[in-house]
Structure formats: structure tokens, C-alpha cells
Design an enzyme around this catalytic site. Structure first.
Site, PDB file in Angstrom:
ATOM      1  N   ARG A  50       0.831  -1.207   0.000  1.00 58.15           N
ATOM      2  CA  ARG A  50       0.000   0.000   0.000  1.00 58.15           C
ATOM      3  C   ARG A  50       0.864   1.256   0.000  1.00 58.15           C
ATOM      4  O   ARG A  50       0.510   2.273  -0.607  1.00 58.15           O
ATOM      5  CB  ARG A  50      -0.949  -0.009   1.204  1.00 58.15           C
ATOM      6  CG  ARG A  50      -1.765   1.263   1.366  1.00 58.15           C
ATOM      7  CD  ARG A  50      -2.918   1.087   2.339  1.00 58.15           C
ATOM      8  NE  ARG A  50      -2.540   0.391   3.543  1.00 58.15           N
ATOM      9  CZ  ARG A  50      -1.923   0.951   4.599  1.00 58.15           C
ATOM     10  NH1 ARG A  50      -1.613   2.241   4.577  1.00 58.15           N
ATOM     11  NH2 ARG A  50      -1.623   0.237   5.656  1.00 58.15           N
ATOM     12  N   TYR A 103     -17.373  14.573 -17.027  1.00 60.10           N
ATOM     13  CA  TYR A 103     -17.726  13.186 -16.742  1.00 60.10           C
ATOM     14  C   TYR A 103     -18.696  13.139 -15.559  1.00 60.10           C
ATOM     15  O   TYR A 103     -18.484  13.792 -14.539  1.00 60.10           O
ATOM     16  CB  TYR A 103     -16.451  12.405 -16.432  1.00 60.10           C
ATOM     17  CG  TYR A 103     -16.681  11.033 -15.854  1.00 60.10           C
ATOM     18  CD1 TYR A 103     -17.542  10.127 -16.459  1.00 60.10           C
ATOM     19  CD2 TYR A 103     -16.023  10.640 -14.690  1.00 60.10           C
ATOM     20  CE1 TYR A 103     -17.749   8.865 -15.924  1.00 60.10           C
ATOM     21  CE2 TYR A 103     -16.219   9.383 -14.152  1.00 60.10           C
ATOM     22  CZ  TYR A 103     -17.086   8.499 -14.773  1.00 60.10           C
ATOM     23  OH  TYR A 103     -17.287   7.264 -14.233  1.00 60.10           O
ATOM     24  N   ASP A 175      -8.442  17.411 -16.255  1.00 60.22           N
ATOM     25  CA  ASP A 175      -8.646  16.006 -16.581  1.00 60.22           C
ATOM     26  C   ASP A 175      -8.252  15.835 -18.046  1.00 60.22           C
ATOM     27  O   ASP A 175      -8.954  16.284 -18.944  1.00 60.22           O
ATOM     28  CB  ASP A 175     -10.106  15.617 -16.353  1.00 60.22           C
ATOM     29  CG  ASP A 175     -10.365  14.130 -16.585  1.00 60.22           C
ATOM     30  OD1 ASP A 175      -9.580  13.492 -17.323  1.00 60.22           O
ATOM     31  OD2 ASP A 175     -11.355  13.609 -16.041  1.00 60.22           O
ATOM     32  N   LYS A 200      -8.424   4.331 -19.649  1.00 62.62           N
ATOM     33  CA  LYS A 200      -8.805   4.721 -21.004  1.00 62.62           C
ATOM     34  C   LYS A 200      -7.605   4.656 -21.958  1.00 62.62           C
ATOM     35  O   LYS A 200      -7.067   3.587 -22.189  1.00 62.62           O
ATOM     36  CB  LYS A 200      -9.447   6.102 -20.965  1.00 62.62           C
ATOM     37  CG  LYS A 200     -10.541   6.273 -19.889  1.00 62.62           C
ATOM     38  CD  LYS A 200     -11.642   5.246 -19.958  1.00 62.62           C
ATOM     39  CE  LYS A 200     -12.865   5.573 -19.117  1.00 62.62           C
ATOM     40  NZ  LYS A 200     -12.643   5.673 -17.680  1.00 62.62           N
TER      41      LYS A 200
END
Length: 384
Positions: A50, A103, A175, A200
Site C-alpha cells: 500500500r 464526466y 482532466d 482509457k
């Protein structure tokens, strides 16, 4: 590797051959923990997955190099990246100014999750500098934009927004998912941070989920890094490796995505079935000149409005075969979607609601003749 071209950086940044075996592809460090050389004696800084993982570190180095940033952080999804960024920077009482075409998940995160924490969000037409200037308040901390935007492909002048935001004491987050760093470099235009859904175009093959935050300087790195560690929405080693593999072909893929999308946009603009085509590569697009100035290509995303209305749009989205009906974007295969009921269902009934005759395409890298024939037969099926 800043002296090298984009395509070279995409292949080599953070990708040094394995020093032990000489393997040209760095291994996947599929480990949850790392042996310590005495208490606190971390080998190369690695302690627990982590907190850090060598495969994830390679990806973060690679993404930072592509965007021209000082550092990057990798997360389990694009929304996890956005959440960590917002938690690391905002506090109750802060204000976020958001573009009015974004989005749906970003809008939902800000207005339904962060609103309960005391963060206010308002939307504005970012192409109107007077409106932006009037909307910035003393408590505005972030101006958040997408360009090209999702799903109406609006183009925002990044440098102009940076000037307005910084004058008002706010920072700018871009973004860059739709353009990818292959086509647009927001940090070079003055933006403070860049976010990606690496699911993406960076991953590029519809086989991995991920997100990233890229930093222009060191101001916010430790705050967001703490959120990454404390909350733990990190990318797993295999996911990081798959994203790295996808990035290596980003430059060549984006050229083909763009070429195909341009051809489809020009075809659609000449068809009476479409009342409007949303693609910045068209001279008729209101943001064409800005896009040509701040992008090296216009990308693989486009939308269009069906002249016959919402029922025709829904039917058309269900009438193609090579263009598969699915959410997401940026893979090598072509996708078609109906935003009002799919990716942007969360903004229905708001000022961000998508026109109900709009269909969105993620144009893949298949043969352009096959793609055009598929769209032609889709139109034929809804008009029959």
C-alpha cells in the site's frame, strides 16, 4: 529522459531492464510486503504494498515523464485518483468551480460525496472568461476542467483559465483523459495538476482499471501521497504493469484513433441524419482554433446529435456491430454509448444534463472502411 521525444519516453521512462537478469521488460513485483534489513531498514524505500511497490513506481515515473511533471501517483481507478487529490487539497468551506460539461462520475463525487463534507461546487461555461472571473470566489480553491470535455467535446483554453484562476488565488486541475499526454500537455500550459483515468487511452486495451494524478511541482505531492497511503486505493502490481505495457504504444495508437475519428466526423457532418457533430477537428467546431493551438491532434472521441431525436439516438446506439455498446473509452476497439442513460445518467435533471439525442463514440483503430460501413448500416437499420 526529458530530452527525448514523447514516443521514446513512453517506451523507456521508468522501464530500465532488470539489473539481475537483464530482462528487457521489468518484472511484476507481485508482493504484498518487503523484507526489512533491521527495523526500519527498507530496501530502496519499500515496506508494504500500500505504501509503495516497484511496479507501481515504474508506472508513476513513466506517467510523470509523459506529462512533463515532477511526479505522479497511481491509483486503483480514475475516481480514486480524483478523490485523493480533492481530499489532499480541500477542506470544509472550500469551493470548486467546475466546467459545465464533465464526466458524470466527477460531478457525482463533488456534489454527492464532497458536498456532505462542506465543499461547495458550482458549474460555469469555461469558454466565457467573464463568467469564469465572476464565478471565482475568495474561497474558490480549485478550477476543474476537461478539454476536450465529456461528452460534448467542448474545448477550453487552458492557459486562459490558468491566468484567471491564479489571479483569483485558485489552482487549476485538468482532466486530460480524452486527449492523453500524447496530444496535450496541460502542465506546460500552466495547469497545476493533471488527472487521468488510466483505464482509457493510457491502458488502451480495455483490460485494466486505474487512475493517476500528475504534479507540476512539489506543492501538493505530499498531501495527496498521504491520502494514497492512508486511504489505500492504490493500483495493484499487475494493473500497474498492464498500464505500463499499454502506454508504450500510446503515441502510435493515438495517431490512428485521431485519423479514424477525423474521417468519421467528416462523414457524419455531411449526413442529414446528424443535426450536429461534436468533434474539435472540424473547422465548424467552435473550439477548433484553440484545440489546434494547444493540442497536437484532435483525438479519438466524438459525439453527434441525431436529427430524428432521442428515440433515434437510442436505437442507433443499439444498431451497430463493430462499434460495441459499452461504457468506457480509449481502447483499441470502437465503442458506442448513449450518455444520457449510461456514462452521464448521474447528471440527468441538472445543468449538466446531456441532450437526449446525443450518441458518443470512442473510435478505435480498426480499418476505417469497416467502421464507416458499420455506421452506415446502423443508420439504415433505424430508418428502415
Amino acid at each position: 529522459m526529458s530530452e527525448h521525444s514523447f514516443a521514446t519516453r513512453a517506451i523507456h521512462a521508468g522501464q530500465e531492464p532488470d539489473p539481475r537478469t537483464g530482462a528487457i521488460i521489468p518484472p511484476i513485483y507481485q508482493a504484498s510486503t518487503h523484507v526489512q534489513d533491521g527495523i526500519g531498514g527498507f530496501r530502496e524505500g519499500y515496506e508494504y504494498n500500500r505504501a509503495g511497490n516497484p511496479t507501481r513506481s515504474s508506472l508513476e515515473t513513466q506517467i510523470a515523464a509523459l506529462e512533463g511533471g515532477t511526479a505522479a501517483l497511481s491509483f486503483a481507478s480514475g475516481l480514486a485518483a480524483e478523490d485523493a487529490l480533492l481530499r489532499g487539497i480541500l477542506k470544509p468551506g472550500d469551493h470548486v468551480l467546475l466546467g459545465n460539461d464533465v464526466y458524470g462520475g466527477t460531478y457525482r463525487l463533488l456534489t454527492r460525496v464532497f458536498a456532505s463534507w462542506g465543499v461547495e461546487t458550482t458549474t460555469v461555461e469555461l469558454g466565457d472568461p467573464d463568467a469564469v472571473r465572476a464565478a471565482i470566489r475568495p474561497e474558490t480553491k480549485i478550477v476543474w476542467l476537461e478539454t476536450p470535455s465529456n461528452p460534448l467535446l467542448k474545448i477550453v483554453d487552458i492557459a486562459q483559465i490558468v491566468e484567471l484562476a491564479h489571479a483569483g488565488g485558485a489552482i487549476v486541475v485538468v482532466d486530460n483523459t480524452f486527449a492523453s499526454p500524447a496530444l496535450q500537455q496541460p502542465l506546460a500550459l500552466g495547469a497545476d495538476l493533471v488527472v487521468h483515468s488510466t483505464t482509457k487511452y493510457l491502458g488502451g486495451h480495455s483490460d485494466v482499471l486505474g487512475g493517476s494524478v500528475v504534479f507540476r511541482d512539489d506543492r501538493f505531492f505530499e498531501a495527496v501521497k498521504f491520502q494514497q497511503f492512508a486511504v489505500g486505493a492504490v493500483s495493484a502490481p499487475l494493473d500497474a504493469w498492464l498500464t505500463t505495457r499499454g502506454i508504450k504504444t500510446l503515441a502510435v495508437r493515438m495517431r490512428q484513433h485521431t485519423e479514424n475519428a477525423q474521417a468519421i466526423a467528416e462523414w457524419a457532418e455531411a449526413r442529414p441524419e446528424f443535426e450536429r457533430v461534436y468533434y474539435p477537428g472540424l473547422a465548424s467546431h467552435p473550439g477548433h482554433e484553440i484545440a489546434a493551438r494547444q493540442m497536437s491532434g484532435f483525438g479519438g472521441m466524438l459525439s453527434f446529435g441525431l436529427a430524428a431525436g432521442p428515440a433515434a439516438a437510442r436505437a442507433f446506439a443499439e444498431s451497430t456491430s463493430i462499434f460495441q455498446l459499452a461504457e468506457s473509452l480509449g481502447g483499441v476497439e470502437s465503442l458506442i454509448g448513449y450518455p444520457p442513460e449510461m456514462t452521464h445518467a448521474s447528471v440527468r435533471g441538472t445543468e449538466l444534463a446531456v441532450p437526449e439525442n446525443v450518441v458518443r463514440l470512442s473510435v478505435g483503430i480498426e480499418d476505417i472502411g469497416d467502421l464507416l460501413a458499420d455506421l452506415e448500416q446502423g443508420l439504415g437499420r433505424i430508418s428502415a
